[in-house]
Design an enzyme around this catalytic site. Structure first.
Site, PDB file in Angstrom:
ATOM      1  N   LYS A  37      -0.358 -25.833 -20.879  1.00 41.26           N
ATOM      2  CA  LYS A  37       0.019 -24.830 -21.893  1.00 41.26           C
ATOM      3  C   LYS A  37       1.542 -24.795 -22.105  1.00 41.26           C
ATOM      4  CE  LYS A  37      -1.963 -21.300 -19.790  1.00 41.26           C
ATOM      5  NZ  LYS A  37      -2.548 -21.878 -18.548  1.00 41.26           N
ATOM      6  N   ARG A  45      -5.153 -12.706 -20.367  1.00 41.67           N
ATOM      7  CA  ARG A  45      -5.852 -13.314 -19.234  1.00 41.67           C
ATOM      8  C   ARG A  45      -7.032 -12.477 -18.765  1.00 41.67           C
ATOM      9  NH1 ARG A  45      -1.351 -16.729 -17.195  1.00 41.67           N
ATOM     10  NH2 ARG A  45      -2.060 -17.886 -15.385  1.00 41.67           N
ATOM     11  N   ARG A  81       3.497 -30.702  -9.812  1.00 41.64           N
ATOM     12  CA  ARG A  81       4.523 -29.834 -10.413  1.00 41.64           C
ATOM     13  C   ARG A  81       5.301 -29.099  -9.315  1.00 41.64           C
ATOM     14  NH1 ARG A  81       2.502 -25.481 -14.755  1.00 41.64           N
ATOM     15  NH2 ARG A  81       2.216 -24.114 -12.975  1.00 41.64           N
ATOM     16  N   ARG A  90       8.458 -23.441  -8.000  1.00 40.93           N
ATOM     17  CA  ARG A  90       7.523 -22.308  -8.028  1.00 40.93           C
ATOM     18  C   ARG A  90       6.729 -22.252  -6.733  1.00 40.93           C
ATOM     19  NH1 ARG A  90       4.204 -21.860 -13.594  1.00 40.93           N
ATOM     20  NH2 ARG A  90       2.871 -20.765 -12.123  1.00 40.93           N
ATOM     21  N   ARG A 102      -5.784 -19.359  -7.860  1.00 42.20           N
ATOM     22  CA  ARG A 102      -5.448 -19.174  -9.280  1.00 42.20           C
ATOM     23  C   ARG A 102      -6.568 -19.683 -10.175  1.00 42.20           C
ATOM     24  NH1 ARG A 102      -0.086 -22.243  -8.971  1.00 42.20           N
ATOM     25  NH2 ARG A 102      -0.018 -22.179 -11.234  1.00 42.20           N
TER      26      ARG A 102
HETATM   27  P1  ADP Z   1      -0.180 -20.919 -14.557  1.00 45.50           P
HETATM   28  O1  ADP Z   1      -0.958 -20.769 -15.835  1.00 45.50           O
HETATM   29  O2  ADP Z   1       0.186 -22.317 -14.245  1.00 45.50           O
HETATM   30  O3  ADP Z   1      -0.812 -20.222 -13.385  1.00 45.50           O
HETATM   31  P2  ADP Z   1       1.686 -18.850 -15.389  1.00 45.50           P
HETATM   32  O4  ADP Z   1       3.170 -18.951 -15.407  1.00 45.50           O
HETATM   33  O5  ADP Z   1       1.006 -18.606 -16.669  1.00 45.50           O
HETATM   34  O6  ADP Z   1       1.222 -20.214 -14.731  1.00 45.50           O
HETATM   35  O7  ADP Z   1       1.225 -17.705 -14.364  1.00 45.50           O
HETATM   36  C1  ADP Z   1       1.719 -17.604 -13.041  1.00 45.50           C
HETATM   37  C2  ADP Z   1       1.237 -16.299 -12.415  1.00 45.50           C
HETATM   38  O8  ADP Z   1       1.804 -15.191 -13.128  1.00 45.50           O
HETATM   39  C3  ADP Z   1      -0.269 -16.040 -12.435  1.00 45.50           C
HETATM   40  O9  ADP Z   1      -0.926 -16.632 -11.336  1.00 45.50           O
HETATM   41  C4  ADP Z   1      -0.317 -14.498 -12.380  1.00 45.50           C
HETATM   42  O10 ADP Z   1      -0.113 -14.008 -11.069  1.00 45.50           O
HETATM   43  C5  ADP Z   1       0.896 -14.101 -13.211  1.00 45.50           C
HETATM   44  N1  ADP Z   1       0.539 -13.883 -14.641  1.00 45.50           N
HETATM   45  C6  ADP Z   1       1.002 -14.610 -15.708  1.00 45.50           C
HETATM   46  N2  ADP Z   1       0.472 -14.140 -16.848  1.00 45.50           N
HETATM   47  C7  ADP Z   1      -0.348 -13.114 -16.522  1.00 45.50           C
HETATM   48  C8  ADP Z   1      -1.203 -12.239 -17.243  1.00 45.50           C
HETATM   49  N3  ADP Z   1      -1.323 -12.334 -18.585  1.00 45.50           N
HETATM   50  N4  ADP Z   1      -1.905 -11.298 -16.569  1.00 45.50           N
HETATM   51  C9  ADP Z   1      -1.789 -11.181 -15.242  1.00 45.50           C
HETATM   52  N5  ADP Z   1      -1.030 -11.975 -14.486  1.00 45.50           N
HETATM   53  C10 ADP Z   1      -0.313 -12.935 -15.102  1.00 45.50           C
END
Ligand code: ADP
Length: 202
Positions: A24, A99, A138, A144, A156
């Site tokens: 994404k 999400r 990654r 991260r 996750r």
């Molecule tokens: P990835 O999709 O690779 O897990 P993101 O940067 O989108 O990476 O998300 C990293 C973390 O941030 C998630 O595991 C969650 O803990 C938090 N997070 C991100 N977006 C949301 C969301 N919309 N709702 C709840 N938690 C979120």
């Protein structure tokens, strides 16, 4: 003001949807440039808070390091602020948001208040094996902490199946979801996403 209403009717808003590691972030960068959209990634917004060591960031980091979702009101609040700060853009590209079904409902309401809506949900499809491989890879360079531990990566992906796949069902009710194969070269996937957008924008 009627003029503002007319302008927002012309907005085209996209949700880029898919599990962690589906690409994404990479595709968002290319899509916002091609279509002149404002990129809104809740993950990036949260990491900005973490870097600034705000109370929200400190609280979020502990949750993110477990591989689970931060509370809906936190991310919805961040998106609400971002929408208010970016009036007059061509459209938004939502990445990693919504999400949960509650987040999807909140987003629909916020967009409706701005006289606009989601144009298309692009769902990237990638096998679980490939996701784990990409995320561990990654983690070697991303800095991260949630990418370096396989148990956190699996948490996750599990969280995605438990809470996030319903978001696709939510938008399927209005036939907004298009599935795109997320494996292949970055350019091939970008071409497939662009074709899907162009089809929906007609
Ligand atoms: P990835 O999709 O690779 O897990 P993101 O940067 O989108 O990476 O998300 C990293 C973390 O941030 C998630 O595991 C969650 O803990 C938090 N997070 C991100 N977006 C949301 C969301 N919309 N709702 C709840 N938690 C979120």
């Amino acid at each position: 003001m009627p003029e503002t209403n007319n302008r927002s009717k012309l907005m085209f808003n996209i949700i880029l949807f898919g599990p962690p590691g589906s690409g994404k972030g990479t595709q968002s960068e290319k899509l916002i440039e091609k279509y002149g959209l404002k990129h809104l990634s809740t993950g990036d917004l949260l990491r900005t808070e973490i870097a600034a060591q705000t109370p929200l960031g400190i609280e979020a980091k502990a949750i993110m390091d477990k591989g689970i979702l931060v509370p809906d009101d936190v991310v919805v609040g961040m998106i609400k602020n971002a929408l208010e700060k970016n009036k007059g853009v061509n459209g938004f590209l939502f990445d990693g948001f919504p999400r949960t079904e509650a987040q999807a409902i909140a987003l629909d309401n916020l967009l409706q208040e701005n006289n606009t809506e989601i144009g298309v949900v692009l769902a990237l499809e990638v096998s679980e094996e490939e996701l784990i491989k990409r995320l561990l890879n990654r983690g070697l360079t991303s800095g991260r902490s949630d990418d370096t531990n396989e148990a956190v990566i699996k948490a996750r992906i599990e969280e995605y199946h438990k809470k996030t796949t319903v978001v696709a069902d939510h938008y399927n009710k209005s036939a907004k979801v298009l599935h795109v194969k997320g494996e292949g070269s970055v350019e091939e996937i970008f071409a497939a996403l662009s074709a899907a957008i162009d089809e929906r924008k007609k």
